[in-house]
Design an enzyme around this catalytic site. Structure first.
Site, mmCIF file in Angstrom:
data_model
loop_
_atom_site.group_PDB
_atom_site.id
_atom_site.type_symbol
_atom_site.label_atom_id
_atom_site.label_comp_id
_atom_site.label_asym_id
_atom_site.label_seq_id
_atom_site.Cartn_x
_atom_site.Cartn_y
_atom_site.Cartn_z
ATOM 1 N N ARG A 33 0.928 -1.326 0.067
ATOM 2 C CA ARG A 33 0.061 -0.152 -0.030
ATOM 3 C C ARG A 33 0.864 1.196 0.052
ATOM 4 O O ARG A 33 1.092 1.871 0.989
ATOM 5 C CB ARG A 33 -0.863 0.212 1.094
ATOM 6 C CG ARG A 33 -2.190 -0.826 1.017
ATOM 7 C CD ARG A 33 -3.068 -0.718 2.173
ATOM 8 N NE ARG A 33 -4.388 -1.325 1.753
ATOM 9 C CZ ARG A 33 -5.735 -1.283 2.425
ATOM 10 N NH1 ARG A 33 -5.592 -0.805 3.562
ATOM 11 N NH2 ARG A 33 -6.785 -1.588 1.823
ATOM 12 N N ASP A 41 -3.803 -1.805 -6.997
ATOM 13 C CA ASP A 41 -4.400 -2.387 -5.695
ATOM 14 C C ASP A 41 -5.432 -3.068 -5.969
ATOM 15 O O ASP A 41 -6.613 -2.409 -6.189
ATOM 16 C CB ASP A 41 -4.572 -1.186 -4.995
ATOM 17 C CG ASP A 41 -5.027 -1.731 -3.455
ATOM 18 O OD1 ASP A 41 -5.152 -2.745 -3.173
ATOM 19 O OD2 ASP A 41 -5.127 -0.731 -2.540
ATOM 20 N N SER A 44 -8.337 -2.991 -3.334
ATOM 21 C CA SER A 44 -9.104 -1.832 -3.339
ATOM 22 C C SER A 44 -10.087 -1.664 -4.317
ATOM 23 O O SER A 44 -11.371 -1.339 -4.172
ATOM 24 C CB SER A 44 -8.373 -0.423 -3.221
ATOM 25 O OG SER A 44 -7.353 -0.556 -2.038
ATOM 26 N N TYR A 139 -3.783 -2.164 7.785
ATOM 27 C CA TYR A 139 -5.084 -2.999 7.830
ATOM 28 C C TYR A 139 -5.441 -3.332 9.247
ATOM 29 O O TYR A 139 -4.730 -3.143 10.058
ATOM 30 C CB TYR A 139 -4.518 -4.570 7.188
ATOM 31 C CG TYR A 139 -4.224 -4.610 5.742
ATOM 32 C CD1 TYR A 139 -5.214 -4.719 4.857
ATOM 33 C CD2 TYR A 139 -2.932 -4.538 5.111
ATOM 34 C CE1 TYR A 139 -5.087 -4.636 3.428
ATOM 35 C CE2 TYR A 139 -2.713 -4.373 3.789
ATOM 36 C CZ TYR A 139 -3.846 -4.676 2.942
ATOM 37 O OH TYR A 139 -3.421 -4.502 1.585
#
Length: 273
Positions: A33, A41, A44, A139
């Site tokens: 990230r 990503d 996402s 996370y």
């Protein structure tokens, strides 16, 4: 070279097979990230669409209207929606439910999520605690037993008022945390809906059946195991773009061949060893 969502945490045997076959396998779930990797990503891009779609699925199963309606025959109160987990999917679910006119609340173990939830017009449900539930990678992480007990009571107190509960809590490499117990489901309104986005990893609800829609104690629990496939055209479009951007990174454009810089942090993080 193999690039894709390879579920590296649970597919250890396959990881070994890739190495034995001389395949350089890159797990898209492990793209870091960082700013450079945003266009790659996959978590996402897919979660964003899932957050939208899960609200549509919930509303389709509801037997009440979502927005407040004032009519000559009386006033219909807005539906109450609670989102557990305010990551990418959760935030999109909040935004979608708000656009449909619901009264929305949300819970997350990460303190940083409070501002994001409130910026979308939802109420943030907070567990008083000194520990933060965020890892360095951004996370959610597993919390202490003391925190879990407080969390369980607060979720119970709120869940019994809801028409829709959407659960999105996932911890990378581990089974989905159980946030909704059988006792909570029993206490919910008849006709309420639970959409368990984490069903593919075992589910956030104890009564979720992966890949199925089931009814327990008058509550319908939606546990599809592939939510992105329910909005397939856009999911495929974004996923393809994510992978294309990674392939560009590992390709020498002049020589038209794969050229791996094993010191590059994106390549290093996602290569299965």
């Amino acid at each position: 070279v193999l690039v894709g969502m390879l579920n590296p945490y649970t597919n250890q045997e396959k990881n070994k097979l890739y190495q034995e076959a001389g395949i350089k396998a890159f797990a898209a779930e492990l793209f870091p990230r960082i700013t450079r990797a945003q266009s790659m990503d996959v978590l996402s891009s897919q979660s964003n669409l899932v957050g939208y779609r899960c609200v549509i699925d919930a509303v389709a199963e509801l037997d009440i209207a979502v927005p407040m309606m004032m009519t000559a025959a009386g006033t219909i109160t807005p539906a109450k929606v609670m989102v557990l987990g305010a990551g990418v999917a959760g935030l999109q679910a909040i935004a979608t439910a708000k656009r449909l006119g619901a009264v929305v609340s949300a819970f997350d173990v990460r303190a940083i999520a409070k501002e994001q939830v409130q910026s979308l017009g939802a109420k943030f449900i907070e567990v008083p605690a000194e520990e933060d539930g965020q890892t360095q990678a951004g996370y959610a992480k597993e919390m202490s037993e003391e925190y879990k007990k407080k969390q369980e009571q607060i979720i119970f107190d709120n869940i019994i008022k809801q028409d829709v509960v959407i659960t999105t809590a996932l911890i990378p490499g581990k089974p989905a945390p159980k946030l909704i117990s059988e006792a909570m489901v029993k206490a919910m309104k008849k006709g309420a809906i639970i959409v368990d986005i984490a069903a593919v990893n075992g589910g956030n609800c104890e009564l979720t059946e992966t890949g199925k829609v089931v009814e327990k104690f008058g509550v319908k629990i939606i546990g599809y195991d592939n939510f992105p496939s329910r909005i397939a055209r856009d999911a495929s479009k974004l996923y393809a773009k994510n992978l294309y951007n990674f392939v560009e990174l590992i390709t020498n454009q002049e020589k038209k061949e794969v050229e791996l810089d094993l010191e590059d942090e994106i390549i290093k993080a996602s290569l299965l060893q």
